[in-house]
Design a protein around this motif. Structure first.
Motif, PDB file in Angstrom:
ATOM      1  N   ALA A   1     -12.188   8.357   1.925  1.00  0.00           N
ATOM      2  CA  ALA A   1     -11.840   6.976   1.587  1.00  0.00           C
ATOM      3  C   ALA A   1     -13.082   6.091   1.668  1.00  0.00           C
ATOM      4  O   ALA A   1     -13.355   5.287   0.776  1.00  0.00           O
TER       5      ALA A   1
ATOM      6  N   ILE B   1     -11.095   2.739  -8.942  1.00  0.00           N
ATOM      7  CA  ILE B   1     -11.531   1.938  -7.800  1.00  0.00           C
ATOM      8  C   ILE B   1     -12.527   0.876  -8.259  1.00  0.00           C
ATOM      9  O   ILE B   1     -12.485  -0.270  -7.803  1.00  0.00           O
TER      10      ILE B   1
ATOM     11  N   ALA C   1       0.939   3.988  -2.666  1.00  0.00           N
ATOM     12  CA  ALA C   1       0.582   5.355  -2.296  1.00  0.00           C
ATOM     13  C   ALA C   1       1.636   6.332  -2.797  1.00  0.00           C
ATOM     14  O   ALA C   1       1.309   7.388  -3.354  1.00  0.00           O
TER      15      ALA C   1
ATOM     16  N   ASP D   1       0.830  -1.197   0.000  1.00  0.00           N
ATOM     17  CA  ASP D   1       0.000   0.000   0.000  1.00  0.00           C
ATOM     18  C   ASP D   1       0.864   1.248   0.000  1.00  0.00           C
ATOM     19  O   ASP D   1       0.576   2.217  -0.704  1.00  0.00           O
TER      20      ASP D   1
ATOM     21  N   GLU E   1      -2.752   5.945   1.835  1.00  0.00           N
ATOM     22  CA  GLU E   1      -2.366   7.059   0.982  1.00  0.00           C
ATOM     23  C   GLU E   1      -2.584   8.387   1.718  1.00  0.00           C
ATOM     24  O   GLU E   1      -1.702   9.250   1.743  1.00  0.00           O
ATOM     25  N   ASN E   2      -3.757   8.505   2.353  1.00  0.00           N
ATOM     26  CA  ASN E   2      -4.052   9.728   3.095  1.00  0.00           C
ATOM     27  C   ASN E   2      -3.128   9.896   4.292  1.00  0.00           C
ATOM     28  O   ASN E   2      -2.713  11.002   4.619  1.00  0.00           O
TER      29      ASN E   2
ATOM     30  N   SER F   1     -15.494   6.649  -1.164  1.00  0.00           N
ATOM     31  CA  SER F   1     -15.083   6.146  -2.476  1.00  0.00           C
ATOM     32  C   SER F   1     -15.521   4.721  -2.730  1.00  0.00           C
ATOM     33  O   SER F   1     -15.705   4.319  -3.873  1.00  0.00           O
TER      34      SER F   1
ATOM     35  N   ARG G   1     -11.278   9.217  -9.131  1.00  0.00           N
ATOM     36  CA  ARG G   1     -10.670   7.888  -9.202  1.00  0.00           C
ATOM     37  C   ARG G   1     -11.701   6.780  -9.114  1.00  0.00           C
ATOM     38  O   ARG G   1     -11.346   5.627  -8.945  1.00  0.00           O
TER      39      ARG G   1
ATOM     40  N   GLY H   1     -11.144  11.352  -4.968  1.00  0.00           N
ATOM     41  CA  GLY H   1     -11.875  10.097  -4.884  1.00  0.00           C
ATOM     42  C   GLY H   1     -12.889   9.972  -6.006  1.00  0.00           C
ATOM     43  O   GLY H   1     -13.012   8.920  -6.638  1.00  0.00           O
TER      44      GLY H   1
ATOM     45  N   GLN I   1      -6.086   0.867   1.608  1.00  0.00           N
ATOM     46  CA  GLN I   1      -5.106   1.434   0.688  1.00  0.00           C
ATOM     47  C   GLN I   1      -5.276   2.950   0.580  1.00  0.00           C
ATOM     48  O   GLN I   1      -4.312   3.704   0.671  1.00  0.00           O
ATOM     49  N   LEU I   2      -6.538   3.391   0.454  1.00  0.00           N
ATOM     50  CA  LEU I   2      -6.779   4.833   0.366  1.00  0.00           C
ATOM     51  C   LEU I   2      -6.354   5.508   1.671  1.00  0.00           C
ATOM     52  O   LEU I   2      -5.798   6.601   1.669  1.00  0.00           O
TER      53      LEU I   2
END
Lengths: 112, 918
Positions: free
Chosen positions: B491, B399, B82, B78, B419-420, B494, B395, B392, B415-416
């Motif tokens: 997240a 996703i 990311a 991840d 990233e955040n 999304s 994307r 989001g 995963q999101l």
């Protein structure tokens, strides 16, 4: 009750016990285990084959079964699983727990 | 599974995966063969086998997850992913990181300052047990000198059950003999050769838990309760800077000249404190002498001059300790009835640089800035949340694909989230760097705001305003809050739709007025509303602060000096007994233009320089107004122009005449539209007489009529919002007056100063020039300027962030619909029509945002008014409306540009290009 209902809803841990029980008779490959469970349960229980393999790997990681590549009856390549000593012990433990559990549940169901 | 096997599994991942795939493939082959054998067509046989098996990839994934340290591996994946995703969109990443850095950075820096000033104790043993004792007139009001008389101190020590020890401190400024004064200006010196020496009780060092680097603490016979010996413990810093770290310093004598003119004292050095011990301020005094070494005034219960710090016994709460002492105070009040005695002892945490944490006036003055800081963080979080939400939406296609390809929902959220999280970590790192930079850059400003008495410039080097664990922790906490609010919500949003939906509605499809577009609209309305609320509030405050602080002090500081008695003067001059007479003497000297005494020097330091009393205008109800007391000649000395009428005559002051001079603002307030001179004002004489020390009786009914003899220009007295322009000037009482003496010189030159000093010597009243009025005022005005500047900077920051955020959301909304624009163009719409449509649609949303935002702003203003009753800035409705209007107009223009530019760009391109655009 339709047999499909058991397919995915086997009690957590029950599948593991059934696998150990089946392997107690000797080594066997993946689909053989699935077939045997179905056959022994007179087709009431059908193992979701998708969950069979994760269960096998789990048991293997626990050290209760071990595996080896071999050749099946039809002369095909297959991975064979067999019970380890620890697995035999585990089977006894689970057998006992299971007996107690079913007995207790049975008593309740009868009395109620 | 044992950790070892888990670890091995991690490294044998490829082999395990290959075996697993092979096994499952063989399984499916076998089943297919069986199905064919039972008579199925080959195609059907394979599908049946797959159906029976369930999802192959899902089964593999489940098996992999069981493998133990899968999560570790996945987080590694991840993180890598990311980093790739953030790297791919540098614009987004930089914007988000910088936004977070600003929002968190300014707040971390603020916390660092607050921590230094109010939370972090100075080095001492168990600092939480140490409290400062303050004398109060009653539980609810201060009203009197917070210090205690020495005899009272001894009674508190003897009577207390809650304290294991109480130490007394009296601060003295002394002048070092010429040989010892440092040439470069040591942080210890507040003037050339002037250092602080504290006279302390014998238990001072043991109470604070100070260790000695050299020598010893005071012996009982050196610091007895009633008589002491001239011995001295010097601070480590003084030993280093003035005594050159002399290892044979013990036994050396030190001659100090008392700056009050009561003589010289020769002390024997018996100890040097440990390096980290600084006493009760960030900069240590030069040294400590026994309080009883100088017996003057020790026996007078009416003279409060020692500050007390006590160590509470273990398990005693501050409330219990305060009650314990207050009982003693009550008993002392019965035994020794006297004017203005402590009836309550309040406790504040000891060993802190300032007591700002306890000071409501400071909090009130700070509130606009504090809210400004919070606003910056809120806007920063909001911007990042919006950026992430927008990202989001953009994307959703990606996703969707991943959901369809078998990724678990949890896995995608994780995963999101990673990233955040990475974004937040980067943001926090940048924020801490930013905070360090800000702390270094603004250290002088900060210190001048915090310090009342210590000379700022010299002591700066001593002050440690660096980031420590707690501040990094605070920054991380803010980042976590920002990350959760700004990161998790987008997240979760999304993945709420299923994959197929996301694939179909990839956010750019034409004409689907479904959820994505509703979310987009909500995003926009929300951003407009919140930005407007925030900007309106910060605008009100900043505007008001700037308005209040733009002006000058209102008096002239050229050629004006504060003077005090000379260091080498004889004991007991007329300085203390008759300051008014001393001023008359000074005024008659050649070279002196005028001289005056003022009770409360305007703008001397932050906080309340002037107090207030009740007044009644004929037939009206009592009103509170601030006042100050002065001698004749004050208005000339301070250059405050008398607009109408006249100032006091020396005779009026000497006789204590019932006259008053009012400021223009006060005149306007008390007698709107009428001439104030000649009016009579009923003044609460009780307060006035008491404050003057003239021994009146406390009464709220006793009003005395004072004639208004003059109106003078408004000046700033206070560190309040507008500097208290409504002010009454009363003459100083003829006896018992205290205040600072100022002289205005005809010529300001060193020669003139020396000539006047000589002249005062000959007149039997040796003076010393202490400080320029300009320097005093400058110190007083620094916080004003700093506040206005800080507030303006914060509002500017909020404005930039809001602008960037709003523009971002607006243009994002349009960019999402590029394909729609293409379709419209292809169907024959003109570029102008399309642009117009988008701007109209956008502005409709902005309008609803503005309505909500204005309502929010108004609600916030009402709330502020309730929370801060003393803050006048929220009660001025016309001013608030003005700010709202300006802010709304500004945001509308930003929104318009944010809508129009991208729409126009999209409408200008070839429809086919727009259609293909993803």
């Amino acid at each position: 009750m339709a047999k499909n209902d058991f397919q995915t809803d086997l009690l957590q841990g029950t599948l593991d016990m059934l696998i150990l029980r089946v392997l107690n008779r000797g080594e066997m490959h993946g689909w053989g285990i699935a077939d045997r469970i179905e056959q022994l349960s007179k087709k009431v229980l059908s193992v979701g084959e998708g969950s069979l393999y994760p269960a096998l790997y789990r048991l293997q990681d626990q050290g209760w079964i071990e595996s080896e590549w071999g050749v099946s009856d039809h002369n095909r390549k297959a991975k064979f699983y067999r019970l380890t000593k620890a697995g035999k012990k585990q089977l006894e433990v689970e057998q006992e727990t299971w007996d107690r559990l079913t007995l207790a549940i049975g008593e309740i169901m009868k009395s109620a | 599974m044992s950790p070892l096997r888990k670890l091995r599994a991690l490294f044998r991942k490829e082999k395990l995966d290959a075996e697993m795939s092979e096994e499952m493939r063989l399984h499916l082959e076998q089943r297919t063969r069986e199905n064919i054998a039972s008579g199925m067509a080959p195609e059907d046989a394979r599908y049946a086998a797959l159906r029976k098996f369930g999802g192959v990839e899902q089964a593999k994934e489940r098996a992999r997850e069981q493998r133990g340290w899968m999560w570790l591996e996945q987080i590694g994946q991840d993180l890598r992913f990311a980093v790739r995703m953030l790297w791919k969109t540098p614009g987004f990443t930089v914007t988000a990181v910088l936004t977070l850095a600003l929002g968190i950075g300014v707040n971390a820096a603020l916390f660092a300052i607050y921590d230094f000033a109010a939370l972090r104790p100075l080095p001492s043993r168990e600092p939480d047990e140490l409290v400062e004792l303050r004398a109060r007139e009653s539980k609810v009001s201060g009203g009197i000198d917070p210090r205690f008389s020495y005899l009272d101190y001894l009674d508190y020590c003897a009577g207390t059950k809650a304290f294991s020890s109480i130490a007394a401190v009296r601060s003295n400024l002394v002048r070092l003999p010429d040989g010892l004064a440092s040439e470069t200006g040591s942080p210890l010196e507040s003037g050339p050769g002037i250092v602080e020496v504290q006279a302390v009780s014998g238990n001072y060092f043991s109470t604070l838990g100070a260790e000695m680097a050299l020598g010893r603490d005071f012996l009982p016979e050196e610091a007895g309760a009633h008589a002491g010996l001239p011995v001295m413990v010097v601070s480590y810093l003084f030993w280093q800077t003035h005594l050159h770290g002399d290892p044979n310093v013990l036994g050396r004598t030190l001659t100090a000249l008392d700056r009050r003119g009561t003589g010289r004292s020769v002390c024997t050095i018996v100890g040097v404190t440990a390096p980290d011990f600084v006493g009760q301020k960030p900069v240590p005094p030069a040294g400590w002498i026994p309080l009883t070494a100088n017996p003057a005034a020790l026996g007078d219960r009416k003279q409060p001059f020692v500050s007390l710090i006590g160590r509470m016994r273990v398990g005693v709460s501050p409330a219990q300790a305060s009650t314990d002492l207050s009982l003693i105070a009550e008993r002392l009040g019965q035994l020794y009835p006297q004017e203005r005695r402590a009836a309550w002892v309040a406790l504040t945490p000891g060993m802190r640089v300032t007591d700002v944490a306890m000071n409501p006036q400071f909090a009130l003055a700070m509130s606009p800035v504090l809210i400004g800081f919070a606003l910056v963080l809120v806007i920063a979080c909001l911007n990042v949340a919006n950026l992430l939400l927008a990202r989001g939406l953009a994307r959703q296609h990606e996703i969707g694909v991943r959901l369809v390809l078998g990724a678990g929902r949890g896995r995608i959220v994780r995963q999101l989230f990673v990233e955040n999280f990475l974004l937040c970590v980067l943001g926090t790192g940048a924020a801490l760097l930013f905070a360090v930079w800000m702390l270094q850059a603004f250290k002088p400003v900060v210190m001048s705001m915090l310090s009342g008495e210590i000379e700022v410039r010299n002591s700066l080097a001593m002050v440690d305003l660096s980031l420590d664990r707690r501040i990094v922790g605070f920054g991380a906490l803010l980042a976590a809050i920002a990350g959760l609010t700004a990161g998790l919500m987008p997240a979760l949003h999304s993945v709420r739709r299923d994959g197929i939906f996301a694939l179909k509605h990839d956010g750019s499809a034409f004409g689907r007025r479904m959820t994505p577009s509703r979310v987009r609209n909500l995003l926009l309305v929300g951003q407009v509303a919140v930005c407007l609320t925030m900007l309106a509030v910060s605008g009100i405050m900043t505007g008001r602060l700037l308005q209040a602080r733009r002006g000058e002090a209102g008096f002239s500081t050229d050629n004006v000096y504060q003077v005090g008695p000379a260091a080498l003067g004889p004991v007991g001059t007329m300085w203390s007994s008759d300051p008014l007479g001393a001023v008359e003497t000074l005024r008659s000297l050649p070279g002196v233009a005028s001289a005056a005494v003022v009770a409360a020097t305007p703008l001397r330091k932050p906080g309340g320089n002037v107090s207030s009393l009740l007044v009644k205008v004929a037939g009206g109800s009592p009103d509170k107004i601030s006042y100050n007391r002065i001698s004749a000649g004050f208005f000339e000395t301070f250059g405050v122009s008398v607009q109408r009428g006249r100032g006091f005559t020396p005779r009026e002051v000497a006789l204590g005449a019932s006259v008053v001079v009012v400021s223009e603002a006060a005149a306007q307030w008390l007698w709107p539209g009428r001439e104030a001179v000649g009016q009579f004002l009923a003044v609460d004489a009780g307060t006035l007489d008491r404050a003057g020390g003239a021994g009146g009786v406390k009464s709220n009914q006793n009003y005395r009529d004072c004639e208004v003899i003059g109106v003078v220009r408004d000046i700033k007295s206070n560190w309040s919002e507008d500097g208290e322009p409504r002010l009454l000037w009363f003459p100083l009482p003829a006896t018992g007056a205290t205040g600072s003496i100022f002289v205005r010189l005809q010529v300001d030159s060193p020669g003139a100063l020396r000539a006047i000093e000589r002249a005062t010597n000959e007149a039997g009243l040796p003076v010393q020039f202490q400080e320029r009025l300009a320097a005093i005022v400058d110190r007083g005005l620094t916080p004003f300027r700093a506040f206005a500047g800080l507030s303006a900077a914060l509002s500017g920051l909020a404005l930039v962030l809001a602008t960037v955020g709003l523009y971002g959301v607006m243009s994002f909304g349009v960019n999402q619909r590029v394909r729609e624009i293409g379709v419209r163009l292809a169907l024959g719409a003109t570029a102008g029509r399309v642009t117009g449509l988008f701007v109209r649609q956008g502005m409709r949303l902005v309008t609803s945002g503005v309505v909500i935002g204005l309502a929010g702003g108004a609600a916030f203003a009402v709330l502020l008014k309730k929370a801060l009753p003393g803050a006048r800035f929220v009660s001025d409705v016309a001013f608030c409306c003005e700010v709202f209007a300006v802010v709304t107009l500004f945001l509308a223009v930003v929104a318009l540009i944010g809508c129009w530019l991208p729409a126009r760009r999209a409408a200008k391109v070839d429809p086919m290009v727009a259609l293909r655009a993803e």
